[in-house]
Enzyme design. Structure first.
Site, PDB file in Angstrom:
ATOM      1  N   LYS A  96      -0.138  -0.113  -0.525  1.00 45.88           N
ATOM      2  CA  LYS A  96       0.768   0.474  -1.512  1.00 45.88           C
ATOM      3  C   LYS A  96       0.683  -0.358  -2.784  1.00 45.88           C
ATOM      4  O   LYS A  96       0.794  -1.586  -2.734  1.00 45.88           O
ATOM      5  CB  LYS A  96       2.190   0.460  -0.940  1.00 45.88           C
ATOM      6  CG  LYS A  96       3.245   1.018  -1.870  1.00 45.88           C
ATOM      7  CD  LYS A  96       4.567   1.199  -1.128  1.00 45.88           C
ATOM      8  CE  LYS A  96       5.673   1.549  -2.091  1.00 45.88           C
ATOM      9  NZ  LYS A  96       6.930   1.858  -1.387  1.00 45.88           N
ATOM     10  N   HIS A 146       2.623   0.037  -5.640  1.00 43.43           N
ATOM     11  CA  HIS A 146       3.844  -0.089  -6.446  1.00 43.43           C
ATOM     12  C   HIS A 146       4.981  -0.598  -5.550  1.00 43.43           C
ATOM     13  O   HIS A 146       4.770  -0.855  -4.364  1.00 43.43           O
ATOM     14  CB  HIS A 146       4.203   1.256  -7.077  1.00 43.43           C
ATOM     15  CG  HIS A 146       4.489   2.316  -6.066  1.00 43.43           C
ATOM     16  ND1 HIS A 146       3.494   3.026  -5.430  1.00 43.43           N
ATOM     17  CD2 HIS A 146       5.651   2.776  -5.554  1.00 43.43           C
ATOM     18  CE1 HIS A 146       4.034   3.877  -4.589  1.00 43.43           C
ATOM     19  NE2 HIS A 146       5.348   3.732  -4.630  1.00 43.43           N
TER      20      HIS A 146
END
Ligand SMILES: O=P(O)(O)OC[C@H]1O[C@H](OP(=O)(O)OP(=O)(O)O)[C@H](O)[C@@H]1O
Ligand SMILES: O=C(O)c1cc(=O)[nH]c(=O)[nH]1
Length: 216
Positions: A102, A104
């Site tokens: 991921k 963010h």
């Protein structure tokens, strides 16, 4: 056969997590049976499954600090097992990974409890050639965790590379990494379970597959 083994096989057949037919595996092998943990798709069936895992672990007596579920199917399994242990009065931390990092928010590949310096038990559904377990071991070590063992619902008792050795993937993990692999049930138990009953006709396919890919 121990109680949790028979309970698990009955449950898996009842919810149709264990099916017979023709299935392509992650290893590329064509199997006459398949264990689809995704069929434990209700609170009651997942809780019953988690009870089988917990009984197998308590019987084996492995020491660990944190449960780790490899994506994807290991995630609900590790979570349900943590809930089952909490119900039994033992509150273990739980963690799992993403298949894609991921970029963010909190970012990264790992979710949940920190692994650094902790003894980590991998909770997965099935072991065939051992690829998923090897990947999970890499992730745990990369995060500073210390692998403590592996628990799975079904050990298919297959060789990593049958042309080279008939040692099972689970045995290879134990021999090469010094880690216990605890299976709620194994192919041998499924073969015993199917003998003489309504599933007896499936045994020929299972035995032929075991002759091609099974361990000694
Ligand atoms: O021992 P192996 O040969 O690695 O095979 C067993 C693995 O294969 C499946 O994983 P898959 O990556 O297909 O997982 P998912 O359905 O959990 O995403 C299964 O959930 C096991 O983790
Ligand atoms: O080897 C696999 O890919 C595999 C076998 C099996 O029985 N179940 C599963 O989810 N994957």
């Amino acid at each position: 056969m121990t109680d949790h083994r028979a309970r698990f096989l009955q449950l898996a057949l009842r919810v149709e997590a264990l099916r017979f037919g023709e299935f392509t595996l992650k290893s590329g092998r064509t199997s006459p049976y398949f264990f689809n943990a995704g069929r434990f798709d209700s609170g009651a069936s997942i809780a019953e499954l988690a009870g089988c895992y917990a009984d197998a672990l308590d019987t084996a007596g492995v020491a660990f600090d944190v449960l780790f579920g490899p994506a994807y199917k290991g995630i609900p399994l590790a979570t349900a097992l943590a809930c089952e242990f909490a119900r039994r009065g033992r509150d273990y931390p739980v963690a799992f990974n993403r298949k894609e990092a991921k970029a963010h928010g909190e970012g990264g590949m790992l979710i949940g409890a920190p692994l650094d310096g902790r003894r980590v038990l991998i909770v997965d559904d099935v072991i065939t050639a051992g690829t998923a377990i090897r990947e999970a071991l890499g992730l745990i070590r990369g995060a500073g965790g210390v692998p403590a063992g592996i628990v799975i619902a079904l050990d298919r008792q297959e060789a990593v590379d049958p042309g080279v050795s008939r040692r099972s993937a689970a045995q290879t993990v134990t021999d090469e990494q010094g880690l216990p692999v605890i299976a709620v049930a194994r192919l041998a138990d499924l073969l015993d379970f199917t003998a003489g009953g309504a599933l007896d006709a499936q045994r020929a396919g299972l035995l032929a597959y075991r002759a091609a890919y099974g361990c000694d």
